[in-house]
Design a protein around this motif. Structure first.
Motif, PDB file in Angstrom:
ATOM      1  N   ALA A   1       0.847  -1.198   0.000  1.00  0.00           N
ATOM      2  CA  ALA A   1       0.000   0.000   0.000  1.00  0.00           C
ATOM      3  C   ALA A   1       0.882   1.247   0.000  1.00  0.00           C
ATOM      4  O   ALA A   1       1.918   1.298   0.674  1.00  0.00           O
ATOM      5  N   VAL A   2       0.475   2.264  -0.763  1.00  0.00           N
ATOM      6  CA  VAL A   2       1.295   3.472  -0.858  1.00  0.00           C
ATOM      7  C   VAL A   2       1.496   4.122   0.504  1.00  0.00           C
ATOM      8  O   VAL A   2       2.513   4.800   0.738  1.00  0.00           O
ATOM      9  N   SER A   3       0.565   3.917   1.436  1.00  0.00           N
ATOM     10  CA  SER A   3       0.709   4.501   2.771  1.00  0.00           C
ATOM     11  C   SER A   3       1.822   3.821   3.572  1.00  0.00           C
ATOM     12  O   SER A   3       2.249   4.352   4.601  1.00  0.00           O
ATOM     13  N   ARG A   4       2.321   2.665   3.103  1.00  0.00           N
ATOM     14  CA  ARG A   4       3.372   1.939   3.824  1.00  0.00           C
ATOM     15  C   ARG A   4       4.720   2.026   3.113  1.00  0.00           C
ATOM     16  O   ARG A   4       5.664   1.342   3.507  1.00  0.00           O
ATOM     17  N   ILE A   5       4.819   2.874   2.084  1.00  0.00           N
ATOM     18  CA  ILE A   5       6.079   3.029   1.360  1.00  0.00           C
ATOM     19  C   ILE A   5       6.774   4.288   1.871  1.00  0.00           C
ATOM     20  O   ILE A   5       6.282   5.408   1.682  1.00  0.00           O
ATOM     21  N   ALA A   6       7.905   4.121   2.536  1.00  0.00           N
ATOM     22  CA  ALA A   6       8.596   5.248   3.166  1.00  0.00           C
ATOM     23  C   ALA A   6       9.130   6.226   2.127  1.00  0.00           C
ATOM     24  O   ALA A   6       9.050   7.442   2.301  1.00  0.00           O
ATOM     25  N   ASP A   7       9.688   5.724   1.038  1.00  0.00           N
ATOM     26  CA  ASP A   7      10.289   6.597   0.014  1.00  0.00           C
ATOM     27  C   ASP A   7       9.372   6.708  -1.199  1.00  0.00           C
ATOM     28  O   ASP A   7       9.803   6.553  -2.335  1.00  0.00           O
ATOM     29  N   LEU A   8       8.088   7.004  -0.939  1.00  0.00           N
ATOM     30  CA  LEU A   8       7.093   6.981  -2.005  1.00  0.00           C
ATOM     31  C   LEU A   8       7.473   7.901  -3.165  1.00  0.00           C
ATOM     32  O   LEU A   8       7.342   7.535  -4.334  1.00  0.00           O
ATOM     33  N   TYR A   9       7.958   9.114  -2.848  1.00  0.00           N
ATOM     34  CA  TYR A   9       8.194  10.076  -3.921  1.00  0.00           C
ATOM     35  C   TYR A   9       9.523   9.881  -4.649  1.00  0.00           C
ATOM     36  O   TYR A   9       9.832  10.631  -5.570  1.00  0.00           O
ATOM     37  N   SER A  10      10.271   8.875  -4.236  1.00  0.00           N
ATOM     38  CA  SER A  10      11.382   8.444  -5.082  1.00  0.00           C
ATOM     39  C   SER A  10      10.918   7.346  -6.038  1.00  0.00           C
ATOM     40  O   SER A  10      11.636   6.977  -6.966  1.00  0.00           O
ATOM     41  N   ARG A  11       9.694   6.848  -5.825  1.00  0.00           N
ATOM     42  CA  ARG A  11       9.124   5.791  -6.669  1.00  0.00           C
ATOM     43  C   ARG A  11       7.997   6.312  -7.555  1.00  0.00           C
ATOM     44  O   ARG A  11       7.700   5.723  -8.584  1.00  0.00           O
ATOM     45  N   VAL A  12       7.341   7.390  -7.118  1.00  0.00           N
ATOM     46  CA  VAL A  12       6.243   7.955  -7.888  1.00  0.00           C
ATOM     47  C   VAL A  12       6.580   9.410  -8.225  1.00  0.00           C
ATOM     48  O   VAL A  12       6.747  10.243  -7.323  1.00  0.00           O
ATOM     49  N   GLY A  13       6.691   9.712  -9.500  1.00  0.00           N
ATOM     50  CA  GLY A  13       6.888  11.078  -9.952  1.00  0.00           C
ATOM     51  C   GLY A  13       5.641  11.585 -10.631  1.00  0.00           C
ATOM     52  O   GLY A  13       4.786  10.792 -11.044  1.00  0.00           O
ATOM     53  N   PHE A  14       5.500  12.909 -10.731  1.00  0.00           N
ATOM     54  CA  PHE A  14       4.323  13.430 -11.402  1.00  0.00           C
ATOM     55  C   PHE A  14       4.645  14.756 -12.077  1.00  0.00           C
ATOM     56  O   PHE A  14       5.481  15.535 -11.616  1.00  0.00           O
ATOM     57  N   VAL A  15       3.991  14.957 -13.204  1.00  0.00           N
ATOM     58  CA  VAL A  15       4.076  16.213 -13.944  1.00  0.00           C
ATOM     59  C   VAL A  15       2.652  16.712 -14.122  1.00  0.00           C
ATOM     60  O   VAL A  15       1.835  16.045 -14.761  1.00  0.00           O
ATOM     61  N   LEU A  16       2.352  17.874 -13.529  1.00  0.00           N
ATOM     62  CA  LEU A  16       0.994  18.410 -13.555  1.00  0.00           C
ATOM     63  C   LEU A  16       0.883  19.512 -14.603  1.00  0.00           C
ATOM     64  O   LEU A  16       1.882  19.985 -15.151  1.00  0.00           O
ATOM     65  N   GLN A  17      -0.331  19.942 -14.875  1.00  0.00           N
ATOM     66  CA  GLN A  17      -0.541  20.930 -15.934  1.00  0.00           C
ATOM     67  C   GLN A  17       0.012  22.293 -15.554  1.00  0.00           C
ATOM     68  O   GLN A  17       0.381  23.093 -16.419  1.00  0.00           O
ATOM     69  N   ASP A  18       0.105  22.596 -14.264  1.00  0.00           N
ATOM     70  CA  ASP A  18       0.597  23.892 -13.816  1.00  0.00           C
ATOM     71  C   ASP A  18       1.944  23.700 -13.137  1.00  0.00           C
ATOM     72  O   ASP A  18       2.008  23.378 -11.952  1.00  0.00           O
ATOM     73  N   PRO A  19       3.048  23.870 -13.858  1.00  0.00           N
ATOM     74  CA  PRO A  19       4.365  23.611 -13.260  1.00  0.00           C
ATOM     75  C   PRO A  19       4.667  24.596 -12.140  1.00  0.00           C
ATOM     76  O   PRO A  19       4.432  25.798 -12.268  1.00  0.00           O
ATOM     77  N   GLN A  20       5.162  24.076 -11.029  1.00  0.00           N
ATOM     78  CA  GLN A  20       5.498  24.912  -9.882  1.00  0.00           C
ATOM     79  C   GLN A  20       7.014  25.034  -9.776  1.00  0.00           C
ATOM     80  O   GLN A  20       7.703  24.072  -9.456  1.00  0.00           O
ATOM     81  N   LEU A  21       7.528  26.225 -10.046  1.00  0.00           N
ATOM     82  CA  LEU A  21       8.960  26.491  -9.903  1.00  0.00           C
ATOM     83  C   LEU A  21       9.169  27.446  -8.741  1.00  0.00           C
ATOM     84  O   LEU A  21       8.369  28.355  -8.521  1.00  0.00           O
ATOM     85  N   LEU A  22      10.263  27.243  -8.013  1.00  0.00           N
ATOM     86  CA  LEU A  22      10.569  28.077  -6.854  1.00  0.00           C
ATOM     87  C   LEU A  22      11.492  29.214  -7.264  1.00  0.00           C
ATOM     88  O   LEU A  22      12.166  29.166  -8.291  1.00  0.00           O
ATOM     89  N   ARG A  23      11.568  30.232  -6.417  1.00  0.00           N
ATOM     90  CA  ARG A  23      12.437  31.382  -6.680  1.00  0.00           C
ATOM     91  C   ARG A  23      13.873  31.043  -6.265  1.00  0.00           C
ATOM     92  O   ARG A  23      14.448  31.622  -5.329  1.00  0.00           O
ATOM     93  N   ILE A  24      14.418  30.060  -6.938  1.00  0.00           N
ATOM     94  CA  ILE A  24      15.791  29.625  -6.749  1.00  0.00           C
ATOM     95  C   ILE A  24      16.391  29.417  -8.137  1.00  0.00           C
ATOM     96  O   ILE A  24      15.707  29.608  -9.145  1.00  0.00           O
ATOM     97  N   SER A  25      17.659  29.035  -8.196  1.00  0.00           N
ATOM     98  CA  SER A  25      18.289  28.867  -9.505  1.00  0.00           C
ATOM     99  C   SER A  25      17.618  27.743 -10.276  1.00  0.00           C
ATOM    100  O   SER A  25      17.012  26.827  -9.696  1.00  0.00           O
ATOM    101  N   LEU A  26      17.741  27.804 -11.612  1.00  0.00           N
ATOM    102  CA  LEU A  26      17.176  26.744 -12.442  1.00  0.00           C
ATOM    103  C   LEU A  26      17.845  25.411 -12.142  1.00  0.00           C
ATOM    104  O   LEU A  26      17.201  24.360 -12.202  1.00  0.00           O
ATOM    105  N   ARG A  27      19.133  25.454 -11.803  1.00  0.00           N
ATOM    106  CA  ARG A  27      19.830  24.217 -11.422  1.00  0.00           C
ATOM    107  C   ARG A  27      19.157  23.586 -10.200  1.00  0.00           C
ATOM    108  O   ARG A  27      18.860  22.397 -10.186  1.00  0.00           O
ATOM    109  N   ASP A  28      18.890  24.416  -9.178  1.00  0.00           N
ATOM    110  CA  ASP A  28      18.261  23.894  -7.960  1.00  0.00           C
ATOM    111  C   ASP A  28      16.818  23.494  -8.200  1.00  0.00           C
ATOM    112  O   ASP A  28      16.301  22.580  -7.544  1.00  0.00           O
ATOM    113  N   ASN A  29      16.133  24.181  -9.110  1.00  0.00           N
ATOM    114  CA  ASN A  29      14.764  23.780  -9.449  1.00  0.00           C
ATOM    115  C   ASN A  29      14.738  22.389 -10.060  1.00  0.00           C
ATOM    116  O   ASN A  29      13.876  21.560  -9.728  1.00  0.00           O
TER     117      ASN A  29
END
Length: 628
Positions: free
Chosen positions: A440-468
């Motif tokens: 179950a996804v609720s029992r996977i500790a490193d879930l976001y190293s296993r599940v990636g996502f690309v949404l319609q509205d990209p969220q970029l932070l006010r940091i360098s493009l390298r760090d983004n």
């Protein structure tokens, strides 16, 4: 399969009944005041010891403040006695009392500043502890909770609410305590000098208190109501600014503009009705503490007493100076009461945020998936917390075989995005299980190293493009970051910038929607998650960018287990599996050819073919469609 329509709307309908009765409003406001006071006590527990020490030092400072007045009177007596006796002034005695005066004054200042230093340290510690608690809490809150409205609440809490409590922590314990203790101690000393002079120092005070009693009635409730209305104006302003493009396009008929204008007008009317009579009464009350009137009474009547030889001019001067401190002390007290009311409302909102429900998380039950096959097993979900909330997803079951591409299609509002975000654990289902590799996804500790996502509205932070790009993998090398950017079709455009990968997004440059989307795709490529969710990744981009994004998505999807959301069936005809969703339920599953005989899919296909060019490149994945 039978289609069951269910609402996913989480917004509460506006009240349609008559407005609340005044007594009900008063009771509700008092209850909120009490809740705010409790919230404030709970939040201040970690720094309560330091604040108590600050108050004690303020008491000492207020008592020590009497000594300079005692010294002033003694110096006056020495000078007057020498004048009356026609002898030389005792310089040593005057010097001794001057040293006492200056020493006591400096000692009071030192004690006062130490007390303020302690309370400011407590304020800094309080802000740090609240921010840490928020970070810990928000790390466990469902990602689906972070809507634009809730994100605005978080920003307001971190910036405004903690700032509102600052006055209460850093200043009120010292200034408020000192404003009570010092005038009381000085008034006691004025009565010690002469009871008549003591009465003169407070002669106008009963008139002031009598005039100000009326404004103080209901002040707490009004302050809470004002704070609520200000919060409403702030929320509507965020909506207005967020939708400014629509407002400019449609003018005053814009919905966000009207909502903001109504909230602002409502606050204006409330505040004017409340403050207008207060100003008149306050002006009358304040006139009783005007410096000319206080001096006239104390020096004028005091002069009469001097001529009667019962008191000295030094006594009158000292008590007149004491009388002048009373208006200042009252002003500080009023400001402290105001700060207390505002801080109670701010504390209540902070506590509500800190009590936001979190995802269930038991580290003892963590397990490692075996492979990356995805299974939705009788999953149901609703946006409401209570049992009566309608289901947005109902009894959904399907399997994504490892290394295949599956598309969710269906009409707008059918629940496609909701289903996809459950795979990324934006929230937990009400019932059923989402599993990856049998876990179950609720029992996977490193879930976001296993599940990636690309949404319609990209969220970029006010940091360098390298760090983004390296946001999900901060230890990535320069070569790995550049390789991800190249695969995402954005490398050449970044290299063309004056500062290249060191360019700070939002400061040094802005990016088009297509460029920002390709940066987010590069980020997902760098994480290299084996399971991928693609939600309308080209929906908000310009046509010129869609070809580059299509190529980047194809590179991203290669070899992964992909779940993508599509609005137009013609762009996903080459995927391994298509799942038709309607009303939050799975209506049919199959390939494009198999589903052409299914009525719901056929309607989507005919509608899409009538409105769009069907010659577009089929996916390995251009996801387009509705938000939910």
């Amino acid at each position: 399969m039978t289609t069951v329509t269910s609402s996913a709307d989480t917004s509460a309908p506006p009240p349609t009944g008559p407005p609340q009765d005044t007594d009900q409003q008063t009771r509700a406001t008092k209850q909120q005041q009490k809740a705010g006071a409790r919230a404030l006590r709970d939040l201040l527990k970690p720094v309560s010891g330091t604040l108590t020490l600050g108050r004690l030092l303020a008491v000492v400072s207020g008592i020590v403040a009497v000594v300079p007045y005692v010294a002033l009177v003694r110096i006056g007596e020495v000078l007057l006695d020498a004048h009356a006796a026609g002898v030389a002034v005792d310089g040593a005695e005057v010097e001794r009392w001057l040293r006492i005066l200056l020493g006591a004054f400096l000692l009071r200042l030192v004690i006062y500043f130490v007390a303020l230093f302690l309370t400011h340290l407590a304020d800094a510690r309080f802000g740090h502890l609240v921010q840490l608690r928020m970070v810990e809490r928000f790390a466990r809150i469902p990602l689906g909770w972070f809507t634009s409205t809730n994100s605005g609440r978080v920003r307001k809490a971190l910036q405004d609410e903690i700032g509102t409590v600052h006055q209460l922590i850093a200043h009120k314990p010292v200034d408020g305590t000192n404003a009570v203790v010092m005038p009381l101690a000085l008034m006691v000393y004025a009565f010690v000098i002469d009871w008549r002079l003591g009465l003169l120092t407070i002669a106008t005070l009963p008139c002031y208190v009598g005039a100000m009693m009326l404004p103080l009635i209901g002040m707490g409730a009004k302050t809470v109501e004002m704070d609520q209305r200000l919060s409403s104006v702030s929320a509507r302003m965020v909506e207005f600014v967020t939708g400014i493009a629509v407002v400019k396009a449609f003018g005053r008929v814009g919905r966000a503009h009207r909502s903001y204008q109504d909230a602002a007008d409502d606050f204006y009317a409330f505040y004017l009705d409340w403050v207008r009579p207060l100003i008149r009464v306050s002006a009358l009350g304040t006139s009783f503490l005007a410096v000319p009137l206080v001096l006239l009474i104390n020096i004028g009547v005091g002069s009469v007493l001097v001529h009667s030889t019962t008191v000295t001019a030094a006594d009158v001067l000292a008590t007149a100076l004491i009388a002048l401190l009373i208006p200042y002390a009252l002003e500080v007290l009023m400001n402290s009461m105001w700060a207390q009311q505002l801080a109670g409302g701010a504390a209540l909102r902070l506590v509500e945020l800190l009590d936001t429900p979190v995802l269930a998380d038991d580290e003892d039950e963590y397990a490692r998936p075996h492979g990356h096959e995805v299974v939705f097993d009788h999953v149901s979900y609703s946006y409401g917390a209570d049992a009566d909330s309608g289901l947005a997803v109902e009894d959904v079951s399907f399997t994504l075989r490892e290394g295949t591409v599956t598309a969710l299609v269906g009409p707008s509002g059918s629940g496609k995005s909701t289903i996809a975000t459950l795979l990324a654990r934006f929230d937990d289902p009400r019932s059923g299980t989402v599993r990856i590799g049998g876990v179950a996804v609720s029992r996977i500790a490193d879930l976001y190293s296993r599940v990636g996502f690309v949404l319609q509205d990209p969220q970029l932070l006010r940091i360098s493009l390298r760090d983004n790009i390296a946001l999900g993998r901060p230890d990535a090398t320069e070569a790995q970051i550049r390789a991800a950017a190249a695969a995402a079709q954005i490398l050449d455009e970044i290299d063309a910038l004056p500062r290249g990968f060191d360019t700070v997004y939002g400061t040094d440059t802005t990016l088009s929607g297509g460029q920002a989307q390709r940066v987010s795709i590069a980020r997902a490529l760098l994480v290299d998650a084996p399971v991928l969710v693609l939600d309308e990744a080209t929906a908000l981009t310009d046509p010129e960018s869609q070809h580059e994004i299509q190529q980047a998505l194809s590179a991203l999807a290669r070899g992964r287990t992909v779940l993508l959301i599509a609005h137009r069936p013609e762009v996903i005809t080459g995927v391994d599996q298509i799942i038709l969703i309607d009303g939050g339920r799975v209506v049919a599953t199959g390939t494009h050819d198999e589903l052409l005989t299914e009525p719901g899919y056929a309607r989507l296909w005919r509608s899409s073919a009538a409105g769009h060019d069907t010659g577009r490149t089929p996916v390995t994945g251009t996801p387009e469609g509705d938000r939910r």
